[in-house]
Write an enzyme that holds these catalytic residues in place. Structure first.
Site, PDB file in Angstrom:
ATOM      1  N   ASP A 289     -16.389  -3.793   0.013  1.00  0.00           N
ATOM      2  CA  ASP A 289     -16.026  -3.710   1.581  1.00  0.00           C
ATOM      3  C   ASP A 289     -17.100  -3.631   2.380  1.00  0.00           C
ATOM      4  O   ASP A 289     -18.097  -2.843   1.816  1.00  0.00           O
ATOM      5  CB  ASP A 289     -15.271  -2.196   1.566  1.00  0.00           C
ATOM      6  CG  ASP A 289     -13.810  -2.309   0.763  1.00  0.00           C
ATOM      7  OD1 ASP A 289     -13.444  -3.091   0.423  1.00  0.00           O
ATOM      8  OD2 ASP A 289     -13.544  -0.956   0.524  1.00  0.00           O
TER       9      ASP A 289
ATOM     10  N   ASP B  32       1.012  -1.131   0.075  1.00  0.00           N
ATOM     11  CA  ASP B  32       0.066  -0.086   0.269  1.00  0.00           C
ATOM     12  C   ASP B  32       0.861   1.251   0.071  1.00  0.00           C
ATOM     13  O   ASP B  32       1.773   1.263   0.956  1.00  0.00           O
ATOM     14  CB  ASP B  32      -0.858   0.099   1.191  1.00  0.00           C
ATOM     15  CG  ASP B  32      -2.001  -1.112   1.506  1.00  0.00           C
ATOM     16  OD1 ASP B  32      -1.995  -2.159   0.401  1.00  0.00           O
ATOM     17  OD2 ASP B  32      -2.788  -1.230   2.473  1.00  0.00           O
TER      18      ASP B  32
END
Length: 238
Positions: free
Chosen positions: A130, A8
């Site tokens: 999500d 990330d």
């Protein structure tokens, strides 16, 4: 089952956030391409890259690193963060991305997946779902939708999504283990492969995911904080 390390990126560093909060990092390292190489050397067969600047600002910021990792890692790469248009997705596929991860925009407008699959092929499209308290959340987990993961998952599968990346936000980045049920529901109800993410802290967690039939699991904080040894994890789920 694949164990897929996350790289990330934020402000040109490799980070791991707590509950997706940009102000709460528990890992911050320089040189993301070097980190990517380290995971490949430890046996990773695929990498999960996220442009967090892109995800938060809605435009891609870390292209330079992403392109370098695609060129030098020697393994397939799936990429998400800041992909808000068909042009963005096509650009990354042309640069060599194995899969592009589309989130908010796919949930708000599933038709875009149909259009995109005609351009780049279903196998290159991974939709990121999500979920928080059983409902899908979008826009960096800030906005709740009316859909359950299975409801929107079925719509997106029909539109041409090739796989789903599912994050159970309730356990993401907290390092306190996983809740397997929401992921199992997706695996049981959809035909396309499901890649799980969020909250993995032990090899036992990975084995639970393997048992329910997921295609792969993205691991982040646990490998950066040495809770899991990547080599051992890959070996354990073979």
């Amino acid at each position: 089952m694949l164990v897929i390390p996350a790289v990330d990126m934020k402000n040109k560093k490799c980070v791991q956030l707590i509950q997706g909060n940009p102000d709460k990092k528990h890992v911050e390292l320089d040189n993301p391409p070097e980190i990517a190489k380290k995971w490949v050397n430890e046996g990773a067969e695929m990498l999960h890259l996220v442009d967090l600047d892109g995800a938060l600002d809605g435009k891609r910021v870390n292209d330079e690193f992403i392109e370098e990792i695609i060129k030098t890692s020697g393994v397939p790469v799936q990429i998400g963060g800041g992909i808000r248009s068909i042009e963005d997705a096509v650009y990354l596929v042309e640069k060599g991305a194995k899969k592009v991860i589309i989130g908010t925009v796919a949930v708000e407008n599933p038709e875009i997946i149909k259009e995109l699959s005609e351009k780049i092929g279903s196998e290159k499209i991974m939709v990121s779902l999500d979920a928080k308290n059983g409902k899908v959340v979008i826009k960096g987990w800030k906005e709740k939708t009316k859909y359950t993961p299975v409801e929107i998952g079925k719509i997106l599968e029909e539109m041409g999504a090739g796989s789903i990346l599912f994050t159970n936000v309730d356990s993401e980045g907290l390092l306190n283990g996983i809740n397997i049920e929401p992921t199992k529901e997706l695996v049981d109800n959809l035909k396309i492969p499901i890649v799980a993410s969020g909250g993995v802290t032990t090899i036992d967690d990975l084995l639970k995911f393997k048992e329910i039939g997921v295609y792969g699991v993205v691991v982040g904080s646990a490998i950066y904080k040495n809770l899991i040894n990547l080599k051992d994890a890959i070996e354990a789920v073979k």
